[in-house]
Design an enzyme around this catalytic site. Sequence first.
Site, mmCIF file in Angstrom:
data_model
loop_
_atom_site.group_PDB
_atom_site.id
_atom_site.type_symbol
_atom_site.label_atom_id
_atom_site.label_comp_id
_atom_site.label_asym_id
_atom_site.label_seq_id
_atom_site.Cartn_x
_atom_site.Cartn_y
_atom_site.Cartn_z
ATOM 1 N N LYS A 117 0.835 -1.208 0.000
ATOM 2 C CA LYS A 117 0.000 0.000 0.000
ATOM 3 C C LYS A 117 0.872 1.262 0.000
ATOM 4 O O LYS A 117 0.569 2.250 -0.689
ATOM 5 C CB LYS A 117 -0.916 -0.035 1.232
ATOM 6 C CG LYS A 117 -1.746 1.208 1.449
ATOM 7 C CD LYS A 117 -2.710 1.474 0.306
ATOM 8 C CE LYS A 117 -3.488 2.775 0.550
ATOM 9 N NZ LYS A 117 -4.136 3.260 -0.670
ATOM 10 N N LYS B 268 0.785 11.542 5.350
ATOM 11 C CA LYS B 268 1.083 10.432 6.274
ATOM 12 C C LYS B 268 1.654 9.236 5.515
ATOM 13 O O LYS B 268 2.639 8.611 5.929
ATOM 14 C CB LYS B 268 -0.218 10.066 7.027
ATOM 15 C CG LYS B 268 -0.199 8.860 7.914
ATOM 16 C CD LYS B 268 -0.887 7.627 7.340
ATOM 17 C CE LYS B 268 -2.297 7.818 6.918
ATOM 18 N NZ LYS B 268 -2.935 6.602 6.366
HETATM 19 N N1 LIG Z 1 -10.010 8.486 1.618
HETATM 20 C C1 LIG Z 1 -9.365 7.689 0.745
HETATM 21 O O1 LIG Z 1 -9.429 7.912 -0.488
HETATM 22 C C2 LIG Z 1 -8.581 6.524 1.205
HETATM 23 C C3 LIG Z 1 -8.123 6.396 2.492
HETATM 24 N N2 LIG Z 1 -7.380 5.316 2.850
HETATM 25 C C4 LIG Z 1 -6.900 5.140 4.204
HETATM 26 O O2 LIG Z 1 -8.006 4.714 4.964
HETATM 27 C C5 LIG Z 1 -7.951 5.232 6.292
HETATM 28 C C6 LIG Z 1 -9.202 6.046 6.570
HETATM 29 O O3 LIG Z 1 -9.285 7.043 5.597
HETATM 30 P P1 LIG Z 1 -10.550 8.044 5.512
HETATM 31 O O4 LIG Z 1 -11.793 7.297 5.733
HETATM 32 O O5 LIG Z 1 -10.360 8.808 4.265
HETATM 33 O O6 LIG Z 1 -10.230 8.976 6.739
HETATM 34 P P2 LIG Z 1 -11.170 9.927 7.600
HETATM 35 O O7 LIG Z 1 -10.267 10.993 8.092
HETATM 36 O O8 LIG Z 1 -12.389 10.296 6.854
HETATM 37 O O9 LIG Z 1 -11.624 8.982 8.826
HETATM 38 C C7 LIG Z 1 -10.716 8.598 9.791
HETATM 39 C C8 LIG Z 1 -11.404 7.707 10.801
HETATM 40 O O10 LIG Z 1 -10.466 7.364 11.832
HETATM 41 C C9 LIG Z 1 -11.041 7.679 13.103
HETATM 42 N N3 LIG Z 1 -9.966 7.962 14.039
HETATM 43 C C10 LIG Z 1 -8.869 8.703 13.838
HETATM 44 N N4 LIG Z 1 -8.082 8.699 14.935
HETATM 45 C C11 LIG Z 1 -8.707 7.937 15.859
HETATM 46 C C12 LIG Z 1 -8.413 7.566 17.188
HETATM 47 N N5 LIG Z 1 -7.295 7.960 17.796
HETATM 48 N N6 LIG Z 1 -9.282 6.775 17.846
HETATM 49 C C13 LIG Z 1 -10.423 6.362 17.225
HETATM 50 N N7 LIG Z 1 -10.761 6.699 15.972
HETATM 51 C C14 LIG Z 1 -9.910 7.468 15.292
HETATM 52 C C15 LIG Z 1 -11.953 8.837 12.817
HETATM 53 O O11 LIG Z 1 -12.871 8.985 13.876
HETATM 54 P P3 LIG Z 1 -13.659 10.391 14.064
HETATM 55 O O12 LIG Z 1 -14.774 10.356 13.092
HETATM 56 O O13 LIG Z 1 -14.094 10.355 15.472
HETATM 57 O O14 LIG Z 1 -12.663 11.483 13.788
HETATM 58 C C16 LIG Z 1 -12.584 8.358 11.514
HETATM 59 O O15 LIG Z 1 -13.557 7.387 11.754
HETATM 60 C C17 LIG Z 1 -6.650 6.023 6.342
HETATM 61 O O16 LIG Z 1 -5.645 5.195 6.835
HETATM 62 C C18 LIG Z 1 -6.395 6.384 4.897
HETATM 63 O O17 LIG Z 1 -5.030 6.618 4.628
HETATM 64 C C19 LIG Z 1 -7.101 4.307 1.966
HETATM 65 C C20 LIG Z 1 -7.524 4.380 0.686
HETATM 66 C C21 LIG Z 1 -8.270 5.511 0.192
HETATM 67 O O1 LIG Z 2 -5.048 5.777 -0.298
HETATM 68 C C1 LIG Z 2 -5.757 6.467 -0.984
HETATM 69 C C2 LIG Z 2 -6.092 6.348 -2.417
HETATM 70 C C3 LIG Z 2 -5.358 5.182 -2.999
HETATM 71 C C4 LIG Z 2 -5.783 4.834 -4.392
HETATM 72 O O2 LIG Z 2 -6.614 5.542 -4.999
HETATM 73 O O3 LIG Z 2 -5.291 3.816 -4.865
#
Ligand SMILES: NC(=O)C1=CN([C@@H]2O[C@H](COP(=O)(O)OP(=O)(O)OC[C@H]3O[C@@H](n4cnc5c(N)ncnc54)[C@H](OP(=O)(O)O)[C@@H]3O)[C@@H](O)[C@H]2O)C=CC1
Ligand SMILES: O=CCCC(=O)O
Length: 393
Positions: free
Chosen positions: A252, A320
């Site tokens: 990833k 990150k």
């Molecule tokens: N968005 C994208 O296109 C993609 C994202 N990702 C990865 O997926 C993961 C999530 O991404 P995404 O959904 O976009 O992120 P968001 O920022 O939308 O959501 C993050 C989530 O993590 C929770 N969270 C963060 N810190 C804590 C903590 N200390 N304790 C409990 N809950 C916590 C948040 O809770 P709260 O709502 O309370 O803040 C929320 O539910 C990340 O690792 C990201 O890199 C992977 C592929 C694609």
């Molecule tokens: O991690 C966030 C996006 C990754 C992807 O689009 O492949």
Amino acid sequence: MEAVAMAKGVLTMAHKPLLLNCLFSRSSSITSKSGVIFPGLQHGYRRSFVSTSDATSARSGTAWSKRSFVVRASSAAGEEKQPSIGFLGLGIMGTAMARNLVKAGYEVTVWNRSISKCDALVSEGAKRGETPEQTTAACDITFAMLADPAGAMEVACGPQGAVKGLSAGKGYVDVSTVDDETAKAISDAVRKTGAEFLEAPVSGSKKPAVDGTLIFLTAGDKSLFERASPMLDVMGKSKFYLGDVGNGAAMKLVVNMVMGSMMASFSEGLLLGAKAGLDPKTVIEVIGQGAISAPMFAMKGPSMVEGQYPTAFPLKHQQKDLRLALELANKVGQPSPIAAAVNDLYARATKNGLGDEDFSAIIEALKACKRTQLSNNEKTGITNSSTLRFSES
Ligand SMILES: NC(=O)C1=CN([C@@H]2O[C@H](COP(=O)(O)OP(=O)(O)OC[C@H]3O[C@@H](n4cnc5c(N)ncnc54)[C@H](OP(=O)(O)O)[C@@H]3O)[C@@H](O)[C@H]2O)C=CC1
Ligand SMILES: O=CCCC(=O)O
């Protein structure tokens, strides 16, 4: 490293009669190059065809253009018991992924740190978990989609963390993007309870999460990979099994390191073209027809030209991932000067308030930059990450 890729079948209305025939009579008829799409079928499972017209129309706009399947385990007595699913973390990705599981007919219990984010899914049929511990205790397989390594660790191993509710027979699937050390630490804690662990970060962003077309990069307990496969198939279009825990994180981070650099380079090209008097829309079109065309450029380019950055992948998460990729590069001794320079740019953008924008807003950070310091290598025209410096104009 063992790598197995399996592609999701795309089913059309025209294929429906044939499909039903194939589904219920010949388990080998839906296969990919590398294996049967539903490996659980080889182990005493049977599949059921579940009507998911709502999910289907949400995904594709046509009720019959794609179908989801729920695999039900058969008990010794012949009774069907569908695995209950937990989902921890309802951000951009988690909400869409959990919703697809609910729509596919699974019993889903959701938990999120900010409780209000559970409301929509609860109104659509999910249960609300009180804590990560209570959620894993109540469910057979729990997925976690957290922002970063700190969040993933806290939810798994903190007070009232997921690990406390695990025991033999249960599974924990962490789909967050984290580093290999975090994945291994969570894996160790999970396995100590007797439960199984799978890391399964995803390639694909908000739209693939909504459409159920993510790509899972999994590693860890193979039997959990097999048990979780029907759910992965609901949420994704393909899945890779990569062997030992850590390999999913590494894969990833490689993908996202390349992606972050591509987006920064694309942004630089758009700005250079504009300064040179070219129409940015034509620049996007020309790029789109050549060898460097990419769905990402075609999808994000037009809104970037308009100065719009609707958040699908938050810029802070891209930074990150670059940071984690560079840590991995340091660990294995791979010089990565391009990623290092790009990471500096994303870090500056995050610091300057662009972190919650889509990562395509990196173009705004470039607009605000000017090269103020050149390297000792300026005369030769050679620069690298340690000598290129940006500052605000
Ligand atoms: N968005 C994208 O296109 C993609 C994202 N990702 C990865 O997926 C993961 C999530 O991404 P995404 O959904 O976009 O992120 P968001 O920022 O939308 O959501 C993050 C989530 O993590 C929770 N969270 C963060 N810190 C804590 C903590 N200390 N304790 C409990 N809950 C916590 C948040 O809770 P709260 O709502 O309370 O803040 C929320 O539910 C990340 O690792 C990201 O890199 C992977 C592929 C694609
Ligand atoms: O991690 C966030 C996006 C990754 C992807 O689009 O492949």
